[in-house]
Scaffold this motif. Sequence first.
Motif, mmCIF file in Angstrom:
data_model
loop_
_atom_site.group_PDB
_atom_site.id
_atom_site.type_symbol
_atom_site.label_atom_id
_atom_site.label_comp_id
_atom_site.label_asym_id
_atom_site.label_seq_id
_atom_site.Cartn_x
_atom_site.Cartn_y
_atom_site.Cartn_z
ATOM 1 N N ASP A 264 39.368 -31.194 -27.004
ATOM 2 C CA ASP A 264 38.135 -30.936 -26.244
ATOM 3 C C ASP A 264 38.398 -31.091 -24.746
ATOM 4 O O ASP A 264 39.325 -31.783 -24.342
ATOM 5 N N LEU A 265 37.570 -30.421 -23.981
ATOM 6 C CA LEU A 265 37.666 -30.524 -22.528
ATOM 7 C C LEU A 265 36.368 -31.082 -21.980
ATOM 8 O O LEU A 265 35.300 -30.864 -22.551
ATOM 9 N N VAL A 266 36.480 -31.806 -20.886
ATOM 10 C CA VAL A 266 35.273 -32.297 -20.233
ATOM 11 C C VAL A 266 35.276 -31.771 -18.797
ATOM 12 O O VAL A 266 36.262 -31.934 -18.077
ATOM 13 N N GLY A 318 46.678 -26.064 -35.991
ATOM 14 C CA GLY A 318 45.377 -25.931 -36.626
ATOM 15 C C GLY A 318 44.761 -24.612 -36.251
ATOM 16 O O GLY A 318 45.360 -23.796 -35.559
ATOM 17 N N ILE A 319 43.545 -24.416 -36.735
ATOM 18 C CA ILE A 319 42.867 -23.159 -36.457
ATOM 19 C C ILE A 319 41.708 -23.449 -35.520
ATOM 20 O O ILE A 319 41.044 -24.476 -35.642
ATOM 21 N N GLY A 320 41.485 -22.526 -34.606
ATOM 22 C CA GLY A 320 40.322 -22.633 -33.735
ATOM 23 C C GLY A 320 40.593 -23.451 -32.487
ATOM 24 O O GLY A 320 41.720 -23.893 -32.241
ATOM 25 N N ARG A 321 39.547 -23.627 -31.718
ATOM 26 C CA ARG A 321 39.674 -24.358 -30.463
ATOM 27 C C ARG A 321 38.658 -25.487 -30.410
ATOM 28 O O ARG A 321 37.647 -25.469 -31.100
ATOM 29 N N GLY A 322 38.944 -26.463 -29.590
ATOM 30 C CA GLY A 322 37.986 -27.540 -29.364
ATOM 31 C C GLY A 322 36.813 -27.032 -28.524
ATOM 32 O O GLY A 322 36.691 -25.840 -28.257
ATOM 33 N N ASP A 323 35.969 -27.947 -28.114
ATOM 34 C CA ASP A 323 34.776 -27.577 -27.354
ATOM 35 C C ASP A 323 34.923 -27.964 -25.883
ATOM 36 O O ASP A 323 35.763 -28.778 -25.525
ATOM 37 N N LEU A 324 34.093 -27.350 -25.075
ATOM 38 C CA LEU A 324 34.022 -27.723 -23.661
ATOM 39 C C LEU A 324 32.733 -28.503 -23.450
ATOM 40 O O LEU A 324 31.648 -28.001 -23.722
ATOM 41 N N TRP A 325 32.885 -29.728 -23.013
ATOM 42 C CA TRP A 325 31.723 -30.572 -22.729
ATOM 43 C C TRP A 325 31.442 -30.490 -21.236
ATOM 44 O O TRP A 325 32.351 -30.622 -20.435
ATOM 45 N N VAL A 326 30.183 -30.288 -20.913
ATOM 46 C CA VAL A 326 29.814 -30.262 -19.496
ATOM 47 C C VAL A 326 28.997 -31.511 -19.218
ATOM 48 O O VAL A 326 27.910 -31.696 -19.775
#
Length: 369
Positions: A264-266, A318-326
């Motif tokens: 994930d990204l913040v 793995g499959i897919g991507r993490g989320d972006l947290w704002v």
Amino acid sequence: MEKRDYYEILDISRGASEGDIKRSYRQMAMKYHPDRNPGNKEAEDKFKECAEAYEVLSDNDKRKVYDTYGHAGLSGQGFSGFSDVNDVFSSFGSIFEDFFGFQQGGGGGGKRRGRKGADLRFDLVLEFEEAAFGVEKEIEYERDIACTVCKGERAEAGGKKTCGTCGGRGQVARSQGFFSVATACPTCHGEGEIVTNPCKPCKGKGRVRDQKKVSVKIPPGVDQGVRLRVSEEGQGGAGGAPNGDLYVFLQVKDSPHFERDGSDLVHTASISMVQAALGTKIAVPTLGNNTVDLEVPAGVQFGHRLTIAGEGIPKLRGIGRGDLWVELKVEVPTKMSKEQKELLQQFAEISGEKVGSGGNGFFSKIFKD
Ligand SMILES: [Zn+2]
Ligand SMILES: [Zn+2]
């Protein structure tokens, strides 16, 4: 220099078992191994010191002498430790075999045979986005390989003869008081043979410097500290043994926009207190130099987090991507025009809030403009 206590050197108790001694020595030897600490004199001394402690404590007779009489007891037996690193290797080659690719030749009375090349480390710095999406990098480094002319034999064809000191065994028995200790032959250094006609291209070293270029595929989603193994691209093996491996240690540069939390990204976005109260739409940077519009609902508080699904880092293995947290940072204005102040004071009056110099309370009388 004052000799340190052998148990202290290996960080073990006086009652340590054979297994404990071996385990501890392996750990220490790995830490201070010359391949890991090139050119580090202090590590080299530690490496020799540990080997000496191990040699004594792993041998029941010597350990007994040491336990009873200390260092003095051993020097009385003619034991003096190791003069150089190669001496350590020829004495306990087998203990290194699991961890640095060292192999001791089987049989042959301990004579050194083909030895796997040492592993190498390469530190590679990646841009934040290269780590996220993966990249192919060409890296260039130097290593030692067996001379291609003599195949690492150090001699021209037929340019070797059997060592006369050890009769080709590579080891000699040294009598030390009532011990008989097998050590590397001082004449041939454990090789069992003496070079009479050295190979010219490598000047009898058997090894030459090799400028190596390797293309390394970095998979998407790697992070700081990830280590990639490139099989057999390390130091060249000797005597037909395989090369060591190349380990690529990854470092990832910071991003001006994102903090990483696994996949994930913040991203921290600033909005004004009015935007927080009334809601707004902001442009949020995403990976790959893009932006997405994000609807900020009315009434958000400082530190509130909104999610943009699937705009994080691709998942490693793995499959897919993490989320972006704002994460929202609500900013309070520090400079306002007269008109802005008046409007806010009106706002406060309507809400019945006591503020700065605009209210009727005790403080407002004191701080009147
Ligand atoms: Zn050569
Ligand atoms: Zn010899």
